[in-house]
Design an enzyme around this catalytic site. Structure first.
Site, PDB file in Angstrom:
ATOM      1  N   PRO A  78     -11.778  57.201  11.943  1.00  0.00           N
ATOM      2  CA  PRO A  78     -12.061  56.977  13.368  1.00  0.00           C
ATOM      3  C   PRO A  78     -11.257  55.819  13.945  1.00  0.00           C
ATOM      4  O   PRO A  78     -11.044  55.749  15.156  1.00  0.00           O
ATOM      5  CB  PRO A  78     -13.563  56.655  13.382  1.00  0.00           C
ATOM      6  N   LEU A  79     -10.797  54.912  13.069  1.00  0.00           N
ATOM      7  CA  LEU A  79     -10.005  53.770  13.542  1.00  0.00           C
ATOM      8  C   LEU A  79      -8.523  53.924  13.176  1.00  0.00           C
ATOM      9  O   LEU A  79      -7.777  52.940  13.186  1.00  0.00           O
ATOM     10  CB  LEU A  79     -10.565  52.461  12.953  1.00  0.00           C
ATOM     11  N   ALA A  80      -8.129  55.167  12.865  1.00  0.00           N
ATOM     12  CA  ALA A  80      -6.731  55.436  12.494  1.00  0.00           C
ATOM     13  C   ALA A  80      -6.260  54.447  11.428  1.00  0.00           C
ATOM     14  O   ALA A  80      -5.225  53.787  11.575  1.00  0.00           O
ATOM     15  CB  ALA A  80      -5.816  55.414  13.727  1.00  0.00           C
ATOM     16  N   TYR A 124     -10.095  60.714  -4.767  1.00  0.00           N
ATOM     17  CA  TYR A 124     -10.008  59.287  -4.429  1.00  0.00           C
ATOM     18  C   TYR A 124      -9.885  58.459  -5.710  1.00  0.00           C
ATOM     19  O   TYR A 124     -10.817  58.413  -6.521  1.00  0.00           O
ATOM     20  CB  TYR A 124     -11.245  58.834  -3.629  1.00  0.00           C
ATOM     21  N   ASP A 148     -19.625  59.297   1.676  1.00  0.00           N
ATOM     22  CA  ASP A 148     -18.602  60.315   1.477  1.00  0.00           C
ATOM     23  C   ASP A 148     -17.649  59.952   0.333  1.00  0.00           C
ATOM     24  O   ASP A 148     -17.245  58.794   0.199  1.00  0.00           O
ATOM     25  CB  ASP A 148     -17.796  60.468   2.773  1.00  0.00           C
ATOM     26  N   GLY A 188     -14.863  53.477   7.312  1.00  0.00           N
ATOM     27  CA  GLY A 188     -14.295  52.910   6.091  1.00  0.00           C
ATOM     28  C   GLY A 188     -14.304  51.405   6.270  1.00  0.00           C
ATOM     29  O   GLY A 188     -14.164  50.913   7.393  1.00  0.00           O
ATOM     30  N   GLN A 230     -14.484  68.666   7.825  1.00  0.00           N
ATOM     31  CA  GLN A 230     -14.182  67.228   7.879  1.00  0.00           C
ATOM     32  C   GLN A 230     -12.754  67.033   8.392  1.00  0.00           C
ATOM     33  O   GLN A 230     -11.798  67.033   7.608  1.00  0.00           O
ATOM     34  CB  GLN A 230     -14.369  66.562   6.514  1.00  0.00           C
TER      35      GLN A 230
HETATM   36  N1  LIG Z   1     -11.196  64.566   4.413  1.00  0.00           N
HETATM   37  C1  LIG Z   1     -10.106  63.833   4.397  1.00  0.00           C
HETATM   38  O1  LIG Z   1      -8.996  64.327   4.213  1.00  0.00           O
HETATM   39  C2  LIG Z   1     -10.238  62.351   4.598  1.00  0.00           C
HETATM   40  C3  LIG Z   1      -9.081  61.565   4.785  1.00  0.00           C
HETATM   41  C4  LIG Z   1      -9.246  60.207   4.984  1.00  0.00           C
HETATM   42  C5  LIG Z   1     -10.513  59.656   5.010  1.00  0.00           C
HETATM   43  N2  LIG Z   1     -11.615  60.443   4.787  1.00  0.00           N
HETATM   44  C6  LIG Z   1     -12.988  59.873   4.774  1.00  0.00           C
HETATM   45  O2  LIG Z   1     -13.213  59.103   5.933  1.00  0.00           O
HETATM   46  C7  LIG Z   1     -13.565  57.778   5.559  1.00  0.00           C
HETATM   47  C8  LIG Z   1     -13.103  56.806   6.616  1.00  0.00           C
HETATM   48  O3  LIG Z   1     -11.691  56.894   6.760  1.00  0.00           O
HETATM   49  P1  LIG Z   1     -10.846  55.567   6.919  1.00  0.00           P
HETATM   50  O4  LIG Z   1     -11.195  54.617   5.825  1.00  0.00           O
HETATM   51  O5  LIG Z   1      -9.425  55.962   7.096  1.00  0.00           O
HETATM   52  O6  LIG Z   1     -11.477  55.011   8.299  1.00  0.00           O
HETATM   53  P2  LIG Z   1     -10.878  54.029   9.396  1.00  0.00           P
HETATM   54  O7  LIG Z   1     -12.070  53.506  10.115  1.00  0.00           O
HETATM   55  O8  LIG Z   1      -9.829  54.703  10.205  1.00  0.00           O
HETATM   56  O9  LIG Z   1     -10.165  52.865   8.567  1.00  0.00           O
HETATM   57  C9  LIG Z   1     -10.937  51.997   7.784  1.00  0.00           C
HETATM   58  C10 LIG Z   1     -10.105  50.774   7.381  1.00  0.00           C
HETATM   59  O10 LIG Z   1      -9.752  50.010   8.544  1.00  0.00           O
HETATM   60  C11 LIG Z   1      -9.957  48.627   8.296  1.00  0.00           C
HETATM   61  N3  LIG Z   1     -11.105  48.195   9.114  1.00  0.00           N
HETATM   62  C12 LIG Z   1     -12.262  48.889   9.334  1.00  0.00           C
HETATM   63  N4  LIG Z   1     -13.079  48.200  10.146  1.00  0.00           N
HETATM   64  C13 LIG Z   1     -12.457  47.045  10.449  1.00  0.00           C
HETATM   65  C14 LIG Z   1     -12.814  45.934  11.260  1.00  0.00           C
HETATM   66  N5  LIG Z   1     -13.965  45.899  11.903  1.00  0.00           N
HETATM   67  N6  LIG Z   1     -11.914  44.930  11.370  1.00  0.00           N
HETATM   68  C15 LIG Z   1     -10.714  44.971  10.723  1.00  0.00           C
HETATM   69  N7  LIG Z   1     -10.323  45.994   9.935  1.00  0.00           N
HETATM   70  C16 LIG Z   1     -11.187  47.033   9.806  1.00  0.00           C
HETATM   71  C17 LIG Z   1     -10.252  48.503   6.802  1.00  0.00           C
HETATM   72  O11 LIG Z   1      -9.028  48.471   6.062  1.00  0.00           O
HETATM   73  P3  LIG Z   1      -8.359  47.126   5.471  1.00  0.00           P
HETATM   74  O12 LIG Z   1      -9.374  46.024   5.462  1.00  0.00           O
HETATM   75  O13 LIG Z   1      -7.909  47.505   4.097  1.00  0.00           O
HETATM   76  O14 LIG Z   1      -7.192  46.849   6.360  1.00  0.00           O
HETATM   77  C18 LIG Z   1     -10.931  49.838   6.521  1.00  0.00           C
HETATM   78  O15 LIG Z   1     -10.920  50.203   5.165  1.00  0.00           O
HETATM   79  C19 LIG Z   1     -12.933  57.603   4.174  1.00  0.00           C
HETATM   80  O16 LIG Z   1     -13.532  56.580   3.414  1.00  0.00           O
HETATM   81  C20 LIG Z   1     -13.197  58.956   3.572  1.00  0.00           C
HETATM   82  O17 LIG Z   1     -14.530  59.053   3.129  1.00  0.00           O
HETATM   83  C21 LIG Z   1     -11.481  61.769   4.594  1.00  0.00           C
END
Ligand SMILES: NC(=O)c1ccc[n+]([C@@H]2O[C@H](COP(=O)([O-])OP(=O)(O)OC[C@H]3O[C@@H](n4cnc5c(N)ncnc54)[C@H](OP(=O)(O)O)[C@@H]3O)[C@@H](O)[C@H]2O)c1
Length: 329
Positions: free
Chosen positions: A209-211, A54, A49, A287, A178
């Site tokens: 999904p992990l806020a 971005y 995605d 992410g 989305q």
């Molecule tokens: N449509 C929209 O408006 C919109 C908005 C937001 C996102 N998205 C999409 O959704 C995707 C996922 O969103 P998100 O990145 O916010 O997802 P998320 O799963 O809520 O957060 C991911 C972040 O959490 C941390 N993390 C993830 N897994 C981990 C683990 N196992 N242990 C420790 N830290 C962990 C990392 O950040 P750190 O290592 O930097 O702390 C990672 O980059 C984005 O890449 C994008 O493609 C879309």
């Protein structure tokens, strides 16, 4: 890996997918990006995605170069872009026919692909008639530049209008939305959109999904160095943690950590499995800033049997935010 239909479409998308918001071109450059994409693809992830917004398009540049060097068969993966935030000039943002068209062409160049599998309207644009946007998407689909179009964070009313316009003028309706969806954010997916799944066969590619990491427990004892909330440019996210809502989420994350431990799960796995337990979710977009995080998150699928009805009930007793189901009279 499990694969789910994207709504009522025939496209089979991996239950866990991978997105590059915050990470590509901000936290990681081409080398680690290739490793992240490779680890995901090797685990069966088939959807990647992205968005024009971005890192001002640079996230797509990194992903495009990585995809080009990884040289996977184009028919083996799905790649997306989103249109809305393309630049500061009036013609560089929103959902006008002009910007939807220009942004698609620019994304194709940056991602180094001939077509976008999924193309999302990143937000609703109240200054553009929905009919204009539906027509622009239909044209791109007819030209073979986009396969499926969708929305992100639109209201149920706006999605309904897009379908009505498409039906009236025999245009292609949106296939997917989305929305944000996680243990703290349920209103759209479980509330507003409830009537749309059966009526239109709406698919959902859910985000954060992990806020943003809160649901890994990494913020339970403060903000770790190098984490998303410590990044320059993301002070707004850090500020949300200090708000009343943020404090409430943090307290809940700590309580959920106890539930997860009791179930023999990490909080991360429990939070991801909870999203996947909703059959209206077509794919959960992960992410990750490191390969170790991504591998950890992908391993959630191995523990699905631990999310028992008792664990689900214990989660519900903490979050207490299930939206009201639609009224039946
Ligand atoms: N449509 C929209 O408006 C919109 C908005 C937001 C996102 N998205 C999409 O959704 C995707 C996922 O969103 P998100 O990145 O916010 O997802 P998320 O799963 O809520 O957060 C991911 C972040 O959490 C941390 N993390 C993830 N897994 C981990 C683990 N196992 N242990 C420790 N830290 C962990 C990392 O950040 P750190 O290592 O930097 O702390 C990672 O980059 C984005 O890449 C994008 O493609 C879309």
């Amino acid at each position: 890996m499990d694969y789910r239909r994207l709504g009522k479409s025939g496209l089979r998308v991996s239950a866990l997918s991978f997105g590059s918001w915050v990470t590509f071109a901000k936290q990681v450059d081409l080398g680690p990006a290739k490793e992240l994409l490779g680890a995901a693809y090797d685990a069966g992830v088939n959807f990647f995605d992205n968005a024009e917004g971005y890192e001002q398009g640079q996230s797509e540049v990194v992903m495009g170069q990585a995809l080009s060097e990884l040289a996977w068969s184009r028919d083996s993966f799905i790649v997306s872009s989103k249109v809305f935030w393309g630049g500061d000039k009036p013609t560089q943002r929103g959902l006008s026919r002009k910007h939807v068209t220009d942004a698609c062409h620019a994304a194709l160049r940056r991602l180094q692909v001939d077509y976008l599998d999924l193309y999302f309207c990143h937000r609703p644009d109240v200054d553009t008639p929905i009919e204009e946007t539906v027509r622009a998407m239909d044209t791109l689909i007819a030209q073979g530049k986009v396969l499926y179009w969708g929305t992100s964070e639109w209201s149920a009313q706006q999605i309904t209008e897009a379908h009505a316009v498409a039906r009236e003028w025999r245009l292609t309706p949106p296939t997917m939305e989305q929305p944000q969806y996680n243990l703290f954010e349920r209103d759209k997916v479980e509330g507003d959109y409830a009537p749309l799944y059966d009526t239109y066969g709406l698919g959902t590619t859910i985000w954060s999904p992990l806020a943003s990491g809160l649901l890994t427990g990494k913020y339970n004892d403060g903000i770790p160095e190098g984490s998303r909330m410590a990044l320059p440019g993301y002070e707004w996210l850090k500020d949300t943690l200090a708000s009343e809502k943020g404090k409430d989420h943090l307290a809940k994350a700590r309580a959920l950590t106890q539930v997860a431990e009791g179930a023999g799960l990490s909080l991360t796995h429990m939070a991801l499995l909870w999203c996947l337990a909703n059959p209206r979710v077509s794919t959960v977009i992960l992410g990750a800033s490191r390969v170790s995080q991504l591998k950890d998150n992908l391993a959630a699928l191995d523990h699905a049997d631990r999310l028992t009805p008792e664990v689900m009930a214990a989660i519900e007793a903490i979050v207490k935010n299930r939206p009201e189901p639609p009224q039946r009279y």
